[in-house]
Design a protein around this motif. Structure first.
Motif, PDB file in Angstrom:
ATOM      1  N   LEU A 161       0.774  -1.238  -0.173  1.00 38.25           N
ATOM      2  CA  LEU A 161       0.096   0.040   0.047  1.00 38.25           C
ATOM      3  C   LEU A 161       0.819   1.251   0.137  1.00 38.25           C
ATOM      4  O   LEU A 161       0.457   2.244  -0.184  1.00 38.25           O
TER       5      LEU A 161
ATOM      6  N   LYS B 116      -0.936  -2.034  -5.608  1.00 38.00           N
ATOM      7  CA  LYS B 116      -1.473  -1.253  -4.706  1.00 38.00           C
ATOM      8  C   LYS B 116      -3.299  -1.305  -5.006  1.00 38.00           C
ATOM      9  O   LYS B 116      -3.919  -1.373  -3.901  1.00 38.00           O
ATOM     10  N   GLU B 120      -6.056  -2.692  -2.241  1.00 33.86           N
ATOM     11  CA  GLU B 120      -7.193  -1.829  -2.072  1.00 33.86           C
ATOM     12  C   GLU B 120      -8.519  -2.340  -2.174  1.00 33.86           C
ATOM     13  O   GLU B 120      -9.524  -2.212  -1.477  1.00 33.86           O
TER      14      GLU B 120
END
Lengths: 184, 184
Positions: A161, B116, B120
């Motif tokens: 992330l 990412k 998410e």
DNA sequence: GTCTATATTAAGATAGAC
DNA sequence: GTCTATCTTAATATAGAC
């Protein structure tokens, strides 16, 4: 150039790029040493460079993590110190774990036993503190595994992330999770 | 050779060896296709091979994990099904996570945004189920993070120890951890 | 779509001078 | 201990025939 200055650079390269992602040319550039000089220090080539890096990392781990876990004091304090050192080692989740990067690629087949031993040593050290604190050994073992799972998982998530937040939160919770109902 | 047979092979190679650990020669050997044929299918070379592999993996993920999480039924059942699919995807902890392997080395800089986004999306899907079940959204988000941390950490530990046990145990506990005190 | 053949660059590694 | 120079092999990638 003494090995004490060489090894931190190697450590940084291997943890960031993994074994397959590091070339001797990259190491040469990062250390500003010619390839021939590197082979002078490590006749076994890249494999020996990683072996030396693992020893270096193991030494840091013994002096910082294992020593703290084996010290006097309450279990809670020892775990809290451990978390602080781990946060330092991984730069609050920005830096990957060397051992974790070695579980894939060429390194997995060659260095698997070293990785396994290191993980088992860490597990045993955590479980020992929990046993001392009164936890049954089977439960202590499980909780030690949960701690390493939390650590490794938080590192992957934080890096994926691109945010320190999950790692920081996990380290903040880890001590109480480990000590939960110890004297209940 | 159709891409439907090519992509599972690529997926297996990349998750096991990471981006830097896979060479076009290895892919050629594994697929029994000449290098030129591979470049015919993927003019962009190795990077395009990984891009296609990520799409393939994303599709599997949508059809198996996200679909199950978005289905009708109790949160507990949906999470249980998710765990079953995850156990299948990772062969009970024997196989590494593709996304996790991409957080180091050359792939990290090039494919970081894709990784990412995928994480998410997974986080949001888990958090959505928990919100529906009545959890405040901040807590739902935290628990979703804890779930992915547990998954990723268990994968690292199981592979490092060369034992499915930690992964299997973690998957067995995950559903109840996620649903804890939901209707309390 | 797949092949052989090949170009080009980078990798791992060594020889030998200083 | 470090350097330049070099060797060998493997990597990415392409040309052109079938």
């Amino acid at each position: 150039m003494p090995k004490e200055t060489l090894l931190p650079i190697l450590f940084h390269l291997f943890r960031q790029h993994g074994y397959d992602g590091v070339s001797v040319s990259k190491i040469s550039a990062a250390t500003k040493l010619g390839k021939a000089s590197l082979y002078h220090h490590f006749p076994g080539g890249k494999a020996e460079m990683l072996t030396a890096t693992l020893s270096y990392s193991q030494q840091w781990f013994e002096e910082n993590i294992l020593q703290v876990l084996a010290s006097e004091g309450a279990a809670l304090d020892r775990f809290q110190q451990m978390c602080d050192r781990l946060s330092e080692l991984y730069s609050a989740g920005e830096q990957p774990c060397l051992l974790a990067t070695l579980t894939v690629g060429q390194a997995h087949s060659v260095f698997h036993e070293s990785v396994k031993r290191r993980l088992e040593g860490f597990l045993a050290a955590i479980a020992h503190v929990l046993s001392e604190a009164g936890l049954p050994s089977a439960l202590a073992q499980q909780r030690a595994e949960d701690a390493i799972i939390a650590l490794q998982g938080a590192l992957i998530l934080s890096r994926g992330l691109d945010s320190s937040a999950p790692f920081i939160r996990e380290m903040a919770q880890l001590t109480e999770k480990l000590c939960e109902k110890i004297s209940g």
